[in-house]
Design a protein around this motif. Structure first.
Motif, PDB file in Angstrom:
ATOM      1  N   LEU A   1       0.640  -1.367  -0.027  1.00 42.74           N
ATOM      2  CA  LEU A   1       0.117  -0.100  -0.026  1.00 42.74           C
ATOM      3  C   LEU A   1       0.637   1.194  -0.011  1.00 42.74           C
ATOM      4  O   LEU A   1       0.526   2.217  -0.768  1.00 42.74           O
ATOM      5  CB  LEU A   1      -0.894  -0.132   1.369  1.00 42.74           C
ATOM      6  CG  LEU A   1      -1.793  -1.079   1.203  1.00 42.74           C
ATOM      7  CD1 LEU A   1      -2.557  -1.084   2.709  1.00 42.74           C
ATOM      8  CD2 LEU A   1      -2.912  -0.972   0.201  1.00 42.74           C
ATOM      9  N   ALA A   2       2.007   1.242   0.848  1.00 43.80           N
ATOM     10  CA  ALA A   2       2.777   2.402   0.758  1.00 43.80           C
ATOM     11  C   ALA A   2       3.544   2.691  -0.389  1.00 43.80           C
ATOM     12  O   ALA A   2       3.636   3.803  -0.750  1.00 43.80           O
ATOM     13  CB  ALA A   2       3.694   2.347   1.984  1.00 43.80           C
ATOM     14  N   ALA A   3       3.744   1.713  -0.981  1.00 42.45           N
ATOM     15  CA  ALA A   3       4.775   1.691  -2.386  1.00 42.45           C
ATOM     16  C   ALA A   3       3.767   2.513  -3.425  1.00 42.45           C
ATOM     17  O   ALA A   3       4.052   2.939  -4.360  1.00 42.45           O
ATOM     18  CB  ALA A   3       4.948   0.513  -2.941  1.00 42.45           C
ATOM     19  N   ALA A   4       2.305   1.991  -3.195  1.00 43.63           N
ATOM     20  CA  ALA A   4       1.295   2.593  -4.212  1.00 43.63           C
ATOM     21  C   ALA A   4       0.906   3.800  -4.048  1.00 43.63           C
ATOM     22  O   ALA A   4       0.088   4.230  -4.595  1.00 43.63           O
ATOM     23  CB  ALA A   4       0.287   1.618  -4.423  1.00 43.63           C
ATOM     24  N   GLY A   5       1.300   4.526  -2.637  1.00 41.07           N
ATOM     25  CA  GLY A   5       0.923   5.767  -2.418  1.00 41.07           C
ATOM     26  C   GLY A   5      -0.243   5.989  -1.766  1.00 41.07           C
ATOM     27  O   GLY A   5      -0.830   6.834  -1.459  1.00 41.07           O
ATOM     28  N   VAL A   6      -0.792   4.862  -0.879  1.00 39.92           N
ATOM     29  CA  VAL A   6      -2.019   4.777  -0.101  1.00 39.92           C
ATOM     30  C   VAL A   6      -1.712   5.322   1.052  1.00 39.92           C
ATOM     31  O   VAL A   6      -0.528   4.960   1.574  1.00 39.92           O
ATOM     32  CB  VAL A   6      -2.545   3.341   0.174  1.00 39.92           C
ATOM     33  CG1 VAL A   6      -3.645   3.237   1.037  1.00 39.92           C
ATOM     34  CG2 VAL A   6      -2.926   2.864  -1.386  1.00 39.92           C
ATOM     35  N   ARG A   7      -2.180   6.329   1.605  1.00 36.85           N
ATOM     36  CA  ARG A   7      -2.045   6.877   3.147  1.00 36.85           C
ATOM     37  C   ARG A   7      -2.202   6.049   4.322  1.00 36.85           C
ATOM     38  O   ARG A   7      -3.487   5.686   4.441  1.00 36.85           O
ATOM     39  CB  ARG A   7      -2.816   8.175   3.137  1.00 36.85           C
ATOM     40  CG  ARG A   7      -2.598   9.075   4.317  1.00 36.85           C
ATOM     41  CD  ARG A   7      -3.415  10.227   4.274  1.00 36.85           C
ATOM     42  NE  ARG A   7      -3.263  11.029   5.486  1.00 36.85           N
ATOM     43  CZ  ARG A   7      -4.072  11.847   5.916  1.00 36.85           C
ATOM     44  NH1 ARG A   7      -4.749  12.565   4.814  1.00 36.85           N
ATOM     45  NH2 ARG A   7      -4.001  12.463   7.225  1.00 36.85           N
ATOM     46  N   ILE A   8      -1.187   5.620   4.665  1.00 38.74           N
ATOM     47  CA  ILE A   8      -1.000   4.884   5.924  1.00 38.74           C
ATOM     48  C   ILE A   8      -1.488   5.808   7.211  1.00 38.74           C
ATOM     49  O   ILE A   8      -0.646   6.763   7.427  1.00 38.74           O
ATOM     50  CB  ILE A   8       0.189   4.235   6.143  1.00 38.74           C
ATOM     51  CG1 ILE A   8       0.543   3.323   5.086  1.00 38.74           C
ATOM     52  CG2 ILE A   8      -0.102   3.224   7.508  1.00 38.74           C
ATOM     53  CD1 ILE A   8      -0.368   2.059   4.639  1.00 38.74           C
ATOM     54  N   VAL A   9      -2.476   5.556   8.096  1.00 39.45           N
ATOM     55  CA  VAL A   9      -3.016   6.182   9.105  1.00 39.45           C
ATOM     56  C   VAL A   9      -2.559   5.567  10.697  1.00 39.45           C
ATOM     57  O   VAL A   9      -2.580   6.371  11.483  1.00 39.45           O
ATOM     58  CB  VAL A   9      -4.185   6.521   9.390  1.00 39.45           C
ATOM     59  CG1 VAL A   9      -4.676   7.310   8.025  1.00 39.45           C
ATOM     60  CG2 VAL A   9      -4.865   5.451   9.294  1.00 39.45           C
ATOM     61  N   ARG A  10      -1.923   4.346  10.404  1.00 38.01           N
ATOM     62  CA  ARG A  10      -1.473   3.829  11.474  1.00 38.01           C
ATOM     63  C   ARG A  10      -0.353   2.493  10.990  1.00 38.01           C
ATOM     64  O   ARG A  10      -0.841   1.601  10.641  1.00 38.01           O
ATOM     65  CB  ARG A  10      -2.457   3.146  12.564  1.00 38.01           C
ATOM     66  CG  ARG A  10      -1.695   2.551  13.998  1.00 38.01           C
ATOM     67  CD  ARG A  10      -2.761   2.106  14.830  1.00 38.01           C
ATOM     68  NE  ARG A  10      -3.785   2.973  15.462  1.00 38.01           N
ATOM     69  CZ  ARG A  10      -4.525   2.838  16.429  1.00 38.01           C
ATOM     70  NH1 ARG A  10      -4.873   1.479  16.828  1.00 38.01           N
ATOM     71  NH2 ARG A  10      -5.376   3.863  16.885  1.00 38.01           N
ATOM     72  N   GLU A  11       0.958   2.709  11.487  1.00 40.98           N
ATOM     73  CA  GLU A  11       1.855   1.738  10.785  1.00 40.98           C
ATOM     74  C   GLU A  11       1.597   0.584  11.635  1.00 40.98           C
ATOM     75  O   GLU A  11       0.844   0.265  12.608  1.00 40.98           O
ATOM     76  CB  GLU A  11       3.233   2.334  11.203  1.00 40.98           C
ATOM     77  CG  GLU A  11       3.549   3.530  10.521  1.00 40.98           C
ATOM     78  CD  GLU A  11       3.840   3.332   9.075  1.00 40.98           C
ATOM     79  OE1 GLU A  11       3.957   2.076   8.528  1.00 40.98           O
ATOM     80  OE2 GLU A  11       3.599   4.341   8.257  1.00 40.98           O
ATOM     81  N   PRO A  12       1.864  -0.745  10.838  1.00 36.69           N
ATOM     82  CA  PRO A  12       1.629  -1.971  11.514  1.00 36.69           C
ATOM     83  C   PRO A  12       2.282  -2.126  12.813  1.00 36.69           C
ATOM     84  O   PRO A  12       3.417  -1.652  13.260  1.00 36.69           O
ATOM     85  CB  PRO A  12       2.505  -2.788  10.642  1.00 36.69           C
ATOM     86  CG  PRO A  12       2.606  -2.137   9.032  1.00 36.69           C
ATOM     87  CD  PRO A  12       2.743  -0.650   9.506  1.00 36.69           C
TER      88      PRO A  12
END
Length: 312
Positions: free
Chosen positions: A85-96
């Motif tokens: 997701l991060a590589a595709a530019g999706v906005r992460i709101v809480r890291e794993p």
């Protein structure tokens, strides 16, 4: 069978101003069991489900959809999904990382294309659950969630590309085009559907019952409670499942269903159904007609939580 990082739907979380009234509805009228509480929070389980909870309620100034949570097979799958997701530019709101909700586990949160907060988790402890008995008119488990979107083609593509959902069937209108896409993340006909709407919002949350008798007993019980029924009882064509739709105290649509179809994914080909045909909406012909008033209730209020992550 396709390879997926998502396995199933876990829970749907709602924020509401009148917390006490909403809690009374879900833990009383609707037949869920409150398993944990905190200040302004209520976690509600389905007695037949191994999930720690299927609905979370949060007291808030604004009504909103807080979160949709899906399961993954392992923490490695959660990490792999987060990286993708991060590589595709999706906005992460809480890291794993570790979860502090009932059952614990390990999860990641991010925004979907419409700004909803989505969580994917693994290693959540299995809740001790039980077999639902004959004539027991309470939900066995969470069945599916339906989301309203302004561009259902874009939302469908996003879930296919990023979360490996597959299209099962589509509802269309001869004059308006595609109106709903049924999406799956396992052999169940749909764990999620995407409905066309003037704004982003929750369409409905659906709960699986033990069987036809239990579904009908539950439908009657909720009618007698005074809750507003908006559509049903009947049986849809897409998914071949029964339906009875009601409004919760804050105007969210909730559904009792049963016998949702399970697919042979290797052989399945999606259908496009014209829902102006009465048998598409209701094979039995027992439900009140689908009309603009019923559809308007399912539009719900515009979601105040778009691209705003919930505080908990």
């Amino acid at each position: 069978m396709p390879d997926r990082l998502i396995t199933h739907l876990r829970h749907v979380d709602l924020a509401v101003p009148d917390f006490a009234r909403q809690r009374e509805f879900y833990a009383g009228v609707w037949g869920l069991t409150e398993v944990a509480t905190d200040t302004g929070l209520s976690f509600l389980a389905a007695e037949g489900s191994p999930e720690q909870y299927v609905v979370r309620l949060r007291k808030a100034e604004d009504k909103r959809l807080d979160l949709i949570a899906f399961g993954a097979e392992s923490t490695a799958d959660v990490d792999a999904l987060a990286e993708r997701l991060a590589a595709a530019g999706v906005r992460i709101v809480r890291e794993p990382g570790p979860l502090d909700t009932p059952g614990g586990g390990y999860g990641v949160r991010f925004f979907d294309v419409d700004g909803r907060t989505v969580e994917v988790s693994a290693d959540v402890a299995v809740r001790r659950h039980r077999r639902i008995e004959e004539r027991e008119s309470i939900p066995v488990r969470l069945s599916h969630v339906v989301l309203n979107a302004t561009d259902i083609e874009a939302t469908r593509r996003w879930y296919e590309e990023h979360l490996d959902f597959a299209l099962s069937d589509t509802l269309m209108h001869p004059a308006m085009g595609h109106m709903m896409h049924f999406m799956r993340c396992n052999p169940q006909h749909h764990s999620m559907a995407i409905a066309r709407c003037p704004h982003t919002s929750l369409h409905h949350i659906s709960f699986e019952m033990r069987g036809i008798d239990e579904y009908m007993y539950a439908t009657g019980r909720v009618i007698r409670s005074g809750a507003r029924k908006i559509w049903g009882p009947g049986r849809h064509l897409a998914g071949n499942n029964t339906f009875s739709y009601f409004l919760d105290p804050h105007g969210n649509t909730v559904e009792y269903t049963t016998e949702l179809e399970r697919l042979d994914e290797d052989a399945w080909h999606p259908h496009v159904y014209d829902f102006t045909r009465p048998e598409v909406s209701d094979q039995w012909g027992t439900a009140n007609p689908m009309n603009e008033l019923v559809a308007r209730e399912s539009f719900n209020d515009p979601d105040r939580g778009v691209f705003v992550a919930p505080p908990v």
